[in-house]
Every structure is written in structure tokens, then in C-alpha cells.
Scaffold this motif. Sequence first.
Motif, PDB file in Angstrom:
ATOM      1  N   LEU A  24      89.608  25.722  14.774  1.00  0.00           N
ATOM      2  CA  LEU A  24      88.673  24.938  13.963  1.00  0.00           C
ATOM      3  C   LEU A  24      88.614  25.466  12.533  1.00  0.00           C
ATOM      4  N   MET A  25      88.657  26.799  12.391  1.00  0.00           N
ATOM      5  CA  MET A  25      88.621  27.375  11.035  1.00  0.00           C
ATOM      6  C   MET A  25      89.851  26.940  10.251  1.00  0.00           C
ATOM      7  N   ARG A  26      91.022  27.036  10.916  1.00  0.00           N
ATOM      8  CA  ARG A  26      92.285  26.657  10.259  1.00  0.00           C
ATOM      9  C   ARG A  26      92.194  25.214   9.766  1.00  0.00           C
ATOM     10  N   ALA A  27      91.688  24.314  10.641  1.00  0.00           N
ATOM     11  CA  ALA A  27      91.612  22.891  10.282  1.00  0.00           C
ATOM     12  C   ALA A  27      90.643  22.660   9.118  1.00  0.00           C
ATOM     13  N   CYS A  28      89.680  23.561   8.974  1.00  0.00           N
ATOM     14  CA  CYS A  28      88.687  23.396   7.885  1.00  0.00           C
ATOM     15  C   CYS A  28      89.090  24.170   6.646  1.00  0.00           C
ATOM     16  N   GLY A  29      90.315  24.682   6.626  1.00  0.00           N
ATOM     17  CA  GLY A  29      90.813  25.362   5.428  1.00  0.00           C
ATOM     18  C   GLY A  29      90.324  26.796   5.294  1.00  0.00           C
ATOM     19  N   CYS A  30      89.799  27.384   6.381  1.00  0.00           N
ATOM     20  CA  CYS A  30      89.374  28.796   6.336  1.00  0.00           C
ATOM     21  C   CYS A  30      90.486  29.660   6.922  1.00  0.00           C
TER      22      CYS A  30
ATOM     23  N   GLY B 197      90.255  21.802  24.592  1.00  0.00           N
ATOM     24  CA  GLY B 197      90.628  22.284  23.270  1.00  0.00           C
ATOM     25  C   GLY B 197      92.078  22.053  22.904  1.00  0.00           C
ATOM     26  N   ARG B 198      92.775  21.164  23.655  1.00  0.00           N
ATOM     27  CA  ARG B 198      94.224  21.004  23.439  1.00  0.00           C
ATOM     28  C   ARG B 198      94.609  20.194  22.203  1.00  0.00           C
ATOM     29  N   PRO B 199      93.896  19.099  21.877  1.00  0.00           N
ATOM     30  CA  PRO B 199      94.377  18.272  20.746  1.00  0.00           C
ATOM     31  C   PRO B 199      94.472  19.057  19.436  1.00  0.00           C
ATOM     32  N   GLU B 200      95.407  18.609  18.624  1.00  0.00           N
ATOM     33  CA  GLU B 200      95.550  19.161  17.267  1.00  0.00           C
ATOM     34  C   GLU B 200      94.293  18.808  16.479  1.00  0.00           C
ATOM     35  N   VAL B 201      93.677  19.781  15.806  1.00  0.00           N
ATOM     36  CA  VAL B 201      92.441  19.498  15.068  1.00  0.00           C
ATOM     37  C   VAL B 201      92.760  19.196  13.610  1.00  0.00           C
ATOM     38  N   LEU B 202      92.183  18.102  13.111  1.00  0.00           N
ATOM     39  CA  LEU B 202      92.425  17.700  11.723  1.00  0.00           C
ATOM     40  C   LEU B 202      91.223  17.988  10.831  1.00  0.00           C
TER      41      LEU B 202
END
Length: 304
Positions: free
Chosen positions: A235-241, A156-161
Motif C-alpha cells: 500500500l505504501m509503494r502504491a501511494c508513492g511512499c 491482498g493479491r491484486p496489484e494496488v494502484l
Amino acid sequence: MLVLSGGTGTPKLLGGLRQLVPDEDITVVVNTAEDLWVSGNLVCPDIDTVTYLFAGLLDMDKWWGVAHDTYRTHEALASAGQSEVLRLGDKDRATHILRSECIRQGASLTEAVGRTARMLGAGANILPMCDESVSSMISTDSGTMHFQDFWVGQRGRPEVLGVEYQGMENSRITDAVRKAVEQEDNIIIGPSNPITSIGPILAVNGMRKLIQSKHVVAVSPIIGCEPVSGPAGKLMRACGCEVLSRGVARFYEGLVDVFVVDERDGLGLRDVEGMDVAVVSADTIMTSAEKSKALAKVVIGQLV
Ligand code: GDP
């Protein structure tokens, strides 16, 4: 009773529900977007966890795999140079072989999962969200990868886009899911990851419409600004939640009638109260069978 589930938070709630309701009366529609083929066999991590739970085989410390399993095949493969992204136990692998054999003989995923559940003695009706292959693909600063490569392989380390449900355009509701939903007045959405567990189930073509008219009770997997466990926040942050119970409630907006937030989550309670959803607060941290049962009682109390 019909429950939408991923592989950790909701199974803990299912552990409580089955103390109150016979297994035969429980249908679980399970996320399959984390499935992947490993060394020739189809691994369905969320379905496996739910199946092992109902078969009394689950390793309840990890919330995946078979309790007291051994890893001889995994180790033998590793010494032969075949590394596997998931550390699969030997008995666990037997399940994957049985399921994959059914599929190789022409069975649908729904049939293969049902047969495997019966072989293992799981009494609940366990249904994959769809029969088509769908994968949660995570776009990161190190490239796009399958959820398991991101979460297990790369810890889970990579920055999620961003997150994409690859193959979802071909998905359709199975006859088994349609029949099960049509028989129910209530749907329970457990405290699972909204992006990679519940999101894919809701994204199956026609699913939102199918459950729209039902009375839906959901439990938040977020307390304060953090998930109880796992990568949901990232994951939520990366999806705009927003990583708040409010963010989860927004994700389910238009679908959920009652939203259960943790009693410690003052923020969640206040924020969600302004939305068109009834809010109930409870102790949602399920660290024991008793705590799972207590939360299950609260959830059942919200059904119509
Ligand atoms: P996965 O398939 O393994 O990702 O599992 P799920 O999506 O079913 O569950 C992961 C989510 O469950 C995470 O977002 C956690 O915050 C949540 N979770 C795990 N345990 C608990 C718990 O005891 N209470 C609540 N409220 N959420 C939990």
C-alpha cells in the motif's frame, strides 16, 4: 496518555503500555476506515481488537476476535448461502450486535463504542477517530474495493494502484477526541500501517492541526524494506511512499518529534537521522508480553 491505533501493531504496544500505566489513564483514538456492515451489523475491526485487549478477551494469536470463540452463526449463514467477507466468531458478533443496536437507537459511534467497551469491562477510553462513515477504498487492477475485500476477500493479491479514504470530506473531530487531545502534552503513534490505519486518523478534518503542537512519539512498523506483517509495503509503494522507516517518517513529517526504529534496521536509523526528528533505536518486534512492555518503556521514556 493518548495513543493513535490501528488493529495489530499498536495494540501490541498497548499491551505493553497497560503493564506500566493504569487502563483508566489511557485514551486510544482508533482508525475506523476499515469498518463495514456484515449481515446487518457494524463491524469495527480495529476498535474491536483494542476493546478486547483492554477487556482481557482478545485472541492474542490472531490479534483479532475473542479468544476461544465459536463460529456457529457464521457457518449457519454460509450453509444458507450468505457468505461473509469476515469470519466472525459468535461472541465477537454479539459485540457487533450490541454496538449496532445502540446506533439503531440513535447513538453516535463514539457513544456506541463507549457503551460496548463498558459492557465488556474495558477500562481505557476508546474513541473512534470520527463518527462519520469513512472507508479505505483500494484501487486495484481488479477494480476498486473496500480494504476488507482486498485484504481478507482477495487475500491482498491484486496489484494496488492507489488508496482513497471515501467519505473523509464529511469527517470532523468529535468532542470526545478534541477534549482528550487537549488534555495531553504527548501523543503516541504506534507501529501501525501508515496508509490504512494512521493515515485515515490524521486525515480527519482538523486532526493534524489539533495534534501539531503536541510532542509526538511514533514507532516504525517497517524494518529494513519490509513491514513486520500485513500489506503496509504494497500500500505504501502504491501511494508513492518508500517502504523504509524513512518513508514512514516522511509520511509523518512535521508532526513527529521522536521516531523509534528497530535496532536491526541500520538503514532506517541512518536514513531518518538526516530528518528533523530525533531517532531512537530499540527492539520493536513484540512477540511476547515482556517484549511489548520493554518497548513501551522506551516509548514512555521519550515523553515530555
Ligand atoms: P491493522 O489494522 O490490522 O492493519 O493493524 P495495524 O495497522 O495496527 O498494524 C499493522 C502494522 O503493524 C504492520 O505494518 C506491521 O508491520 C506492524 N507490526 C505488527 N507487529 C509489529 C511489531 O511487533 N513491531 C513493529 N515494529 N511493527 C509491527
